[in-house]
Structures are given as C-alpha cells and as structure tokens.
Enzyme design. Structure first.
Site, PDB file in Angstrom:
ATOM      1  CE  LYS A  59      13.624 -25.723   7.268  1.00  0.00           C
ATOM      2  NZ  LYS A  59      14.707 -24.922   7.076  1.00  0.00           N
ATOM      3  CE  LYS A  80      17.623 -21.367  11.646  1.00  0.00           C
ATOM      4  NZ  LYS A  80      16.171 -21.211  11.644  1.00  0.00           N
ATOM      5  CG  HIS A 107       9.880 -23.134   5.496  1.00  0.00           C
ATOM      6  ND1 HIS A 107       8.835 -22.581   6.419  1.00  0.00           N
ATOM      7  CD2 HIS A 107      11.177 -23.180   5.887  1.00  0.00           C
ATOM      8  CE1 HIS A 107      10.015 -22.338   7.674  1.00  0.00           C
ATOM      9  NE2 HIS A 107      11.191 -22.689   7.129  1.00  0.00           N
ATOM     10  CG  ASP A 112       6.072 -19.062  14.498  1.00  0.00           C
ATOM     11  OD1 ASP A 112       5.635 -18.801  13.499  1.00  0.00           O
ATOM     12  OD2 ASP A 112       7.472 -18.984  14.827  1.00  0.00           O
ATOM     13  CG  HIS A 135       7.680 -25.618  10.910  1.00  0.00           C
ATOM     14  ND1 HIS A 135       6.807 -25.233   9.428  1.00  0.00           N
ATOM     15  CD2 HIS A 135       8.242 -24.184  11.175  1.00  0.00           C
ATOM     16  CE1 HIS A 135       7.146 -24.161   9.242  1.00  0.00           C
ATOM     17  NE2 HIS A 135       7.759 -23.287  10.195  1.00  0.00           N
ATOM     18  CE  LYS A 163      10.964 -16.945  16.599  1.00  0.00           C
ATOM     19  NZ  LYS A 163      11.491 -17.315  15.239  1.00  0.00           N
ATOM     20  NE  ARG A 217      -0.524  -1.416   4.347  1.00  0.00           N
ATOM     21  CZ  ARG A 217      -0.116  -0.962   5.639  1.00  0.00           C
ATOM     22  NH1 ARG A 217      -0.434   0.126   6.019  1.00  0.00           N
ATOM     23  NH2 ARG A 217       0.411  -1.802   6.402  1.00  0.00           N
TER      24      ARG A 217
HETATM   25  C1  BG6 Z   1       8.948 -19.984  10.425  1.00  0.00           C
HETATM   26  C2  BG6 Z   1       8.630 -19.344  11.608  1.00  0.00           C
HETATM   27  O1  BG6 Z   1       7.722 -20.600   9.883  1.00  0.00           O
HETATM   28  O2  BG6 Z   1       9.914 -21.025  10.492  1.00  0.00           O
HETATM   29  C3  BG6 Z   1       9.660 -18.386  12.228  1.00  0.00           C
HETATM   30  O3  BG6 Z   1       7.479 -18.428  11.601  1.00  0.00           O
HETATM   31  C4  BG6 Z   1      11.059 -19.234  12.418  1.00  0.00           C
HETATM   32  O4  BG6 Z   1       9.211 -17.885  13.705  1.00  0.00           O
HETATM   33  C5  BG6 Z   1      11.002 -20.246  11.100  1.00  0.00           C
HETATM   34  O5  BG6 Z   1      11.760 -18.545  12.620  1.00  0.00           O
HETATM   35  C6  BG6 Z   1      12.322 -21.094  11.005  1.00  0.00           C
HETATM   36  O6  BG6 Z   1      12.482 -21.579   9.578  1.00  0.00           O
HETATM   37  P1  BG6 Z   1      13.910 -21.990   9.407  1.00  0.00           P
HETATM   38  O7  BG6 Z   1      13.836 -22.582   8.142  1.00  0.00           O
HETATM   39  O8  BG6 Z   1      15.031 -21.111   9.585  1.00  0.00           O
HETATM   40  O9  BG6 Z   1      14.236 -23.161  10.271  1.00  0.00           O
END
Ligand code: BG6
Length: 451
Positions: A174, A322, A170, A227, A232, A317, A46
C-alpha cells in the site's frame, strides 16, 4: 515495456481475492504496460466452466466491473483437481503449449493453508517451476500457528529456492505503508523526535464496515487476530517503531523489523477480543463459534527508542467505517505558556484518502487571541490525476521483476506467529459487540487514546 511471454497461473481462482484483487491488478498492469502484453492468466478450478461461465461467476463476487474484453482475450479457465498430481501433467502440457524458451511463469497460490502442502508438492513433482525466474506467490495465512508455519516453510525450502518463494502481505504494497520509511528517515523534523521523549502513544488501526462476506469457511478458522494482526498490523507497527536500518536495503529494513517483533510484549489484561452480534447467524458459521472478529491490543516495545510508550493495535469487522490509519500522538509541550490547544498528532492515512496530516496549534485568525488547531495536510488524491495503483499491482509487478523487497522474510513470519501463539494462550477477554462506540467506550475506560 517487457515483451517476453508471461503466464500467471492462479490456484484458488474461483475465490473472492481473485475476483476483487488479482484479476483487476493483472488487467491494470497489462493495460498500463507495466508487464508483458503477452500475458496469459490460467485460472484453475475444479468446476466444469466455460470461460464465459467462469467470468460470469467471478463478476458475482465483486462489486467492481471486471474488464470483460481484456479477460476474454488474456484468460483461460483450466479445469483440474489441484490435489491430484495427475492433473498437473495436463496443466504442464497446457503451459508448454503456450510457452517458448523465454516464457516466465508466475504461480499465485490463493488457497487455504490446508492445501498448501499438497499443492506445493504437486507443483514440485510435476516440475512446473524450473527456472529461477519462475516464482510462486504464497497468499496469507502462512500457517495457523508457529508450528504449522514452520512446517510449511521447511517444506517449501525442500521444493523451491528461496528466490522463487514470495510470501505476500499486501499491506506492504500500500502506498502509505511504502511511504513510512521515507517519512521517518527522509525528514529532519522527525529524525530526532521519533522516540519515547517526544511520542506519547502510537496506534495502528484497520477498521472495516463489512462482515465476513462469503469467506466463512476460512474466516472461522482464523479470526481477526490471525487474519489481520499476525500479518498486516504487526508489519506496519514494525516499520513505525523500528530503529534506523543500517542501510536503505530490503534486508537491512527486515533486520530492524525483526528486532521489533523480537522485543514486543503484549499487555494481556488490557487487550481484548470481540465478536460482532450476528456473526453466529452468518451462513456456515457454527452456532457456538468463539472466533474473534475484533481485536484491541496494547503492547510495549523493549527498545531504547520506545520503552514504556503504549502501542495500540485495533482491527475488526462490522465497525463504523472502512479505515486504515496510523496515529502518532506526541507529548504535550513542556513550557508554561498554555498555548497548546491539542497535543500534536501525525496521522498517516493508509486508506481511504491516502496521505499525511499533522495538526498544528496556532492563534485563531483575526482579532481573537485564543488558541486553535488546524491540519497541515498532504493528500495524494489531491496531487494525482490518475487512480493510485492498488497494492496488489505493486506486489505482482515486484514478483514478476524478482524484487522481494516488500515480501515478508521467513524469520519475520516465524516471530509474529510466536507472538500470536502467546496471545492465544493467554485467553484474552472476549466480548460481543453491536457498535464501534461500545468498543471505544471500553477502551477509553483504561486508555487515553484518540479513536
Ligand atoms: C485481508 C484479510 O488480508 O485483508 C481480510 O484476509 C481483510 O479479512 C483485508 O478484509 C483488508 O484489506 P484492505 O486492503 O481492504 O484493508
């Protein structure tokens, strides 16, 4: 190489996801000739942006470098209010300007669930999706509980054909998640030991170092349970513990995943939620927020294969690293020779360093007779010259090709929301944490788990 024209229209195009995942994925797919070179990305927003303003802004949302040359050539920013039906007519004109009879349209809805109904209705009423080959990807979260998800889904069925609806998770795109079925069912060594007699516990974890970045508005209404777990983690766990599908087809696999979701039970006493210290000071987070940024869940699956095997899900988080990983811990050997240094563990590394590791007990090399343990390891990076494609590349490519194998079926979403609703109603323990070590200590008080 496909030559027909392709228009990818992104709703929510000024968000993080578009900058970090969608634009790079479309760029790579085109440059690697997986999709038509004749692709136009229509980024809807927008704000009054020129293409340059838009791309400058998107670059501020990601630490990776966007391919400016490619995007200058293949992207247009289109200003509109996605809640205003009138604006869809101008959007349709824009799409028509570029289209011919064979043009395929993909719509990517990277928007919050609160906008979904309005936007879907507008897409329907303005007849943007007409052909069966036109498809819409719906980004998660698909609702915020069972009732809202059901409502959304029924609304979608009113407007679109199921073959046009792509509900994305998603994680299913992977590499190592896509590999679970091959690993489990393509190897004789696993075929007969993948059960409660041989497996002591299973852990699926997705740890993140980052906080909530600039997603306060969405994140505070969701939290880690909704989330990450609803989508996932439950999907990954289902693939790991499902019974053998009747055949190697998308539907047969989804049927078995659904059975898992139908027979999973959480132990609310040993599960808990957490919130990182500093969360309440994040921009746009209410000072009294009780939103979870960490979840630890213990579950049991009522199935012949896995009854009584502890199943753990962990995500959060601001943790120490990671890492997304599945750990299958096997039971101890049953003989009396005392040669087992460590119980066998199979690690499926989802990210980083995608691959599989399996620790084997053996004799220390050389003159020494003691037992030792070493990893047998298959690392994809060591075997691959190019970068692995990102999950979003696979997902977008499949949607364009009409392959919904890795997309989630409605009944799976329905059942996973039922599970999440139960957990929300059980009011799990809630703690504040500074470090992952604190959380680990708490878990280790009751669970024998290798983290
Ligand atoms: C997303 C979440 O679906 O997946 C995020 O909304 C999260 O909060 C992310 O950070 C993590 O995905 P990946 O692929 O980085 O492990």
């Amino acid at each position: 190489m496909k030559t027909k024209k392709l228009i990818i229209t992104i709703f929510g195009s000024t968000g993080d996801l578009t900058a970090r995942k969608l634009l790079p994925a479309i760029t790579n797919l085109t440059k690697n000739k997986e999709i038509s070179k004749d692709v136009l990305i229509l980024a809807l927003g927008r704000r009054e942006y020129t293409k340059k303003d838009y791309l400058d802004y998107m670059q501020t949302l990601t630490s990776s470098k966007l391919d400016r040359d490619f995007l200058e050539d293949h992207l247009e920013y289109f200003k509109m209010q996605i809640t205003e039906l009138n604006d869809y007519h101008s959007l349709k004109n824009k799409i028509n300007e570029y289209s011919d009879r064979n043009t395929q349209n993909l719509f990517y809805l990277a928007i919050g669930p609160e906008l979904l109904e309005n936007v879907s209705k507008n897409i329907f009423e303005s007849k943007l999706v007409e052909k069966l080959s036109d498809r819409i990807i719906f980004e998660k979260p698909f609702g915020h509980n069972y009732d809202s998800a059901k409502e959304i889904n029924q609304m979608l069925w009113q407007y679109f054909k199921e073959q046009q609806i792509y509900r994305i998770d998603h994680y299913l795109g992977k590499e190592m998640v896509r590999n679970i079925v091959n690993l489990r069912f393509g190897n004789k060594i696993f075929e007969h030991i993948w059960n409660k007699d041989n497996i002591a516990s299973i852990t699926v974890l997705a740890k993140e170092e980052e906080g909530i970045l600039n997603r306060a508005g969405y994140y505070d209404t969701a939290g880690a349970l909704k989330d990450m777990v609803q989508s996932h983690l439950l999907q990954v766990l289902s693939l790991i513990v499902m019974d053998t599908p009747l055949e190697n087809t998308s539907e047969a696999i989804k049927d078995k995943k659904l059975e898992v979701l139908n027979h999973l039970e959480f132990d609310s006493k040993l599960s808990f939620l957490g919130q990182y210290e500093g969360y309440l000071q994040e921009k746009n987070i209410p000072a009294t927020s009780q939103t979870d940024t960490f979840v630890f869940l213990k579950a049991e699956l009522h199935s012949k294969l896995f009854e009584n095997v502890p199943l753990y899900l962990l995500t959060g988080k601001k943790l120490d690293e990671k890492k997304s990983q599945i750990i299958i811990e096997f039971r101890s050997v049953s003989n009396q020779l005392n040669l087992e240094k460590e119980t066998n563990k199979l690690y499926i590394d989802i990210s980083p360093n995608e691959g599989v590791r399996f620790n084997l007990n053996h004799k220390v090399f050389g003159l020494n007779d003691e037992s030792a343990t070493s990893d047998m390891k298959y690392s994809i990076k060591d075997n691959l010259k190019d970068e692995l494609p990102e999950a979003y590349e696979k997902m977008i490519l499949d949607a364009i090709n009409g392959n919904n194998q890795l997309y989630v079926r409605w009944d799976e979403i329905e059942q996973s929301w039922r599970l999440i609703d139960q957990l929300v109603n059980q009011e799990l323990d809630f703690i504040r944490y500074k470090t992952f070590d604190e959380l680990k200590e708490r878990i280790k008080k009751t669970e024998k788990i290798d983290l």
